[in-house]
Design a protein around this motif. Structure first.
Motif, PDB file in Angstrom:
ATOM      1  N   MET A 291     -21.215   4.164   3.077  1.00 11.48           N
ATOM      2  CA  MET A 291     -19.938   4.150   3.753  1.00 11.48           C
ATOM      3  C   MET A 291     -19.047   3.109   3.082  1.00 11.48           C
ATOM      4  O   MET A 291     -19.422   1.960   2.927  1.00 11.48           O
ATOM      5  CB  MET A 291     -20.153   3.823   5.233  1.00 11.48           C
ATOM      6  N   GLY A 292     -17.837   3.533   2.677  1.00 14.61           N
ATOM      7  CA  GLY A 292     -16.904   2.652   1.972  1.00 14.61           C
ATOM      8  C   GLY A 292     -16.132   1.773   2.938  1.00 14.61           C
ATOM      9  O   GLY A 292     -16.246   1.877   4.158  1.00 14.61           O
ATOM     10  N   PRO A 293     -15.316   0.895   2.374  1.00 15.20           N
ATOM     11  CA  PRO A 293     -14.512   0.003   3.210  1.00 15.20           C
ATOM     12  C   PRO A 293     -13.439   0.776   3.973  1.00 15.20           C
ATOM     13  O   PRO A 293     -12.957   1.802   3.517  1.00 15.20           O
ATOM     14  CB  PRO A 293     -13.883  -0.957   2.198  1.00 15.20           C
ATOM     15  N   ALA A 294     -13.092   0.264   5.133  1.00 15.15           N
ATOM     16  CA  ALA A 294     -12.044   0.886   5.937  1.00 15.15           C
ATOM     17  C   ALA A 294     -10.692   0.610   5.309  1.00 15.15           C
ATOM     18  O   ALA A 294     -10.500  -0.384   4.621  1.00 15.15           O
ATOM     19  CB  ALA A 294     -12.082   0.324   7.354  1.00 15.15           C
ATOM     20  N   GLY A 295      -9.763   1.489   5.543  1.00 15.74           N
ATOM     21  CA  GLY A 295      -8.416   1.303   5.032  1.00 15.74           C
ATOM     22  C   GLY A 295      -8.002   2.436   4.127  1.00 15.74           C
ATOM     23  O   GLY A 295      -8.763   3.358   3.860  1.00 15.74           O
ATOM     24  N   PRO A 296      -6.767   2.356   3.653  1.00 16.55           N
ATOM     25  CA  PRO A 296      -6.243   3.434   2.814  1.00 16.55           C
ATOM     26  C   PRO A 296      -6.854   3.422   1.421  1.00 16.55           C
ATOM     27  O   PRO A 296      -7.330   2.388   0.952  1.00 16.55           O
ATOM     28  CB  PRO A 296      -4.745   3.118   2.742  1.00 16.55           C
ATOM     29  N   PRO A 297      -6.836   4.561   0.747  1.00 16.62           N
ATOM     30  CA  PRO A 297      -7.308   4.608  -0.634  1.00 16.62           C
ATOM     31  C   PRO A 297      -6.454   3.692  -1.514  1.00 16.62           C
ATOM     32  O   PRO A 297      -5.300   3.412  -1.181  1.00 16.62           O
ATOM     33  CB  PRO A 297      -7.115   6.072  -1.039  1.00 16.62           C
ATOM     34  N   PRO A 298      -6.977   3.249  -2.640  1.00 15.67           N
ATOM     35  CA  PRO A 298      -6.257   2.306  -3.494  1.00 15.67           C
ATOM     36  C   PRO A 298      -4.893   2.802  -3.975  1.00 15.67           C
ATOM     37  O   PRO A 298      -3.994   2.018  -4.192  1.00 15.67           O
ATOM     38  CB  PRO A 298      -7.194   2.091  -4.682  1.00 15.67           C
ATOM     39  N   ASN A 299      -4.716   4.109  -4.146  1.00 10.65           N
ATOM     40  CA  ASN A 299      -3.453   4.630  -4.657  1.00 10.65           C
ATOM     41  C   ASN A 299      -2.452   5.008  -3.558  1.00 10.65           C
ATOM     42  O   ASN A 299      -1.396   5.545  -3.852  1.00 10.65           O
ATOM     43  CB  ASN A 299      -3.708   5.841  -5.555  1.00 10.65           C
ATOM     44  N   GLU A 300      -2.770   4.735  -2.317  1.00  9.00           N
ATOM     45  CA  GLU A 300      -1.886   5.082  -1.201  1.00  9.00           C
ATOM     46  C   GLU A 300      -0.988   3.902  -0.853  1.00  9.00           C
ATOM     47  O   GLU A 300      -1.433   2.770  -0.765  1.00  9.00           O
ATOM     48  CB  GLU A 300      -2.719   5.480   0.019  1.00  9.00           C
ATOM     49  N   VAL A 301       0.287   4.203  -0.631  1.00  5.49           N
ATOM     50  CA  VAL A 301       1.257   3.171  -0.268  1.00  5.49           C
ATOM     51  C   VAL A 301       1.179   2.911   1.236  1.00  5.49           C
ATOM     52  O   VAL A 301       1.135   3.839   2.037  1.00  5.49           O
ATOM     53  CB  VAL A 301       2.690   3.616  -0.639  1.00  5.49           C
ATOM     54  N   VAL A 302       1.166   1.656   1.611  1.00  2.00           N
ATOM     55  CA  VAL A 302       1.190   1.264   3.020  1.00  2.00           C
ATOM     56  C   VAL A 302       2.503   0.551   3.270  1.00  2.00           C
ATOM     57  O   VAL A 302       2.861  -0.381   2.547  1.00  2.00           O
ATOM     58  CB  VAL A 302       0.005   0.328   3.360  1.00  2.00           C
ATOM     59  N   ILE A 303       3.228   1.006   4.275  1.00  2.00           N
ATOM     60  CA  ILE A 303       4.495   0.376   4.644  1.00  2.00           C
ATOM     61  C   ILE A 303       4.322  -0.260   6.007  1.00  2.00           C
ATOM     62  O   ILE A 303       4.005   0.418   6.979  1.00  2.00           O
ATOM     63  CB  ILE A 303       5.646   1.404   4.670  1.00  2.00           C
ATOM     64  N   ARG A 304       4.511  -1.549   6.059  1.00  2.00           N
ATOM     65  CA  ARG A 304       4.413  -2.265   7.335  1.00  2.00           C
ATOM     66  C   ARG A 304       5.804  -2.327   7.936  1.00  2.00           C
ATOM     67  O   ARG A 304       6.743  -2.804   7.316  1.00  2.00           O
ATOM     68  CB  ARG A 304       3.864  -3.654   7.098  1.00  2.00           C
ATOM     69  N   LYS A 305       5.924  -1.795   9.146  1.00  2.80           N
ATOM     70  CA  LYS A 305       7.241  -1.743   9.770  1.00  2.80           C
ATOM     71  C   LYS A 305       7.354  -2.789  10.877  1.00  2.80           C
ATOM     72  O   LYS A 305       6.436  -2.949  11.679  1.00  2.80           O
ATOM     73  CB  LYS A 305       7.543  -0.340  10.277  1.00  2.80           C
ATOM     74  N   PRO A 306       8.491  -3.487  10.929  1.00  4.15           N
ATOM     75  CA  PRO A 306       8.652  -4.539  11.915  1.00  4.15           C
ATOM     76  C   PRO A 306       9.186  -4.054  13.271  1.00  4.15           C
ATOM     77  O   PRO A 306       9.304  -4.838  14.201  1.00  4.15           O
ATOM     78  CB  PRO A 306       9.684  -5.468  11.257  1.00  4.15           C
ATOM     79  N   SER A 307       9.508  -2.778  13.370  1.00  5.04           N
ATOM     80  CA  SER A 307      10.112  -2.253  14.584  1.00  5.04           C
ATOM     81  C   SER A 307       9.615  -0.835  14.821  1.00  5.04           C
ATOM     82  O   SER A 307       8.736  -0.355  14.104  1.00  5.04           O
ATOM     83  CB  SER A 307      11.644  -2.288  14.439  1.00  5.04           C
ATOM     84  N   TYR A 308      10.190  -0.129  15.768  1.00 10.51           N
ATOM     85  CA  TYR A 308       9.741   1.226  16.086  1.00 10.51           C
ATOM     86  C   TYR A 308       9.917   2.200  14.929  1.00 10.51           C
ATOM     87  O   TYR A 308       9.036   2.991  14.636  1.00 10.51           O
ATOM     88  CB  TYR A 308      10.469   1.777  17.316  1.00 10.51           C
ATOM     89  N   GLY A 309      11.065   2.176  14.283  1.00  9.35           N
ATOM     90  CA  GLY A 309      11.353   3.138  13.233  1.00  9.35           C
ATOM     91  C   GLY A 309      10.810   2.727  11.874  1.00  9.35           C
ATOM     92  O   GLY A 309      10.860   1.558  11.496  1.00  9.35           O
ATOM     93  N   ALA A 310      10.326   3.692  11.117  1.00 12.39           N
ATOM     94  CA  ALA A 310       9.741   3.420   9.804  1.00 12.39           C
ATOM     95  C   ALA A 310      10.794   3.131   8.729  1.00 12.39           C
ATOM     96  O   ALA A 310      10.444   2.666   7.649  1.00 12.39           O
ATOM     97  CB  ALA A 310       8.879   4.597   9.368  1.00 12.39           C
ATOM     98  N   PHE A 311      12.058   3.395   9.009  1.00 10.90           N
ATOM     99  CA  PHE A 311      13.107   3.142   8.026  1.00 10.90           C
ATOM    100  C   PHE A 311      13.747   1.769   8.179  1.00 10.90           C
ATOM    101  O   PHE A 311      14.316   1.247   7.228  1.00 10.90           O
ATOM    102  CB  PHE A 311      14.201   4.218   8.114  1.00 10.90           C
ATOM    103  N   TYR A 312      13.675   1.184   9.360  1.00  8.25           N
ATOM    104  CA  TYR A 312      14.333  -0.101   9.610  1.00  8.25           C
ATOM    105  C   TYR A 312      13.634  -1.234   8.863  1.00  8.25           C
ATOM    106  O   TYR A 312      12.455  -1.492   9.077  1.00  8.25           O
ATOM    107  CB  TYR A 312      14.355  -0.415  11.108  1.00  8.25           C
TER     108      TYR A 312
END
Length: 100
Positions: free
Chosen positions: A1-22
């Motif tokens: 079983m590999g480590p939890a989390g996204p694959p190495p080539n996947e972009v993760v965007i951390r959002k500070p509010s409700y909307g993903a664009f803000y």
């Protein structure tokens, strides 16, 4: 079983509010990729998902909202939010219609 989390080539965007664009690089990333459509899935329909759909619409994207791949913490809020989104912001479809 590999480590939890996204694959190495996947972009993760951390959002500070409700909307993903803000206050995130999402719009710039999508435009640089030449994308014109956003598909929204996740939780909570009436907060994060709905806000993201509205923000995408305001930025000129075509918005597809996954009606059965979004969820709320109160089922009585799901259909009213979908009705608002259908009326003015997004094409709401179930997952099998999105993928076909």
């Amino acid at each position: 079983m590999g480590p939890a989390g996204p694959p190495p080539n996947e972009v993760v965007i951390r959002k500070p509010s409700y909307g993903a664009f803000y206050d995130t690089p999402l719009d710039t990333m999508l435009r640089n990729l030449g994308r014109d459509t956003v598909i929204v899935t996740g939780t909570l329909t009436n907060y994060c998902c709905g806000t993201t759909a509205r923000q995408a619409y305001e930025r000129g994207y075509k918005v597809v909202f996954g009606s059965d791949v979004t969820a709320t913490d109160d089922e009585s809020r799901q259909e009213p939010e979908l009705a608002v989104l259908r009326e003015g912001f997004a094409l709401a479809l179930c997952a099998d219609k999105i993928t076909n």
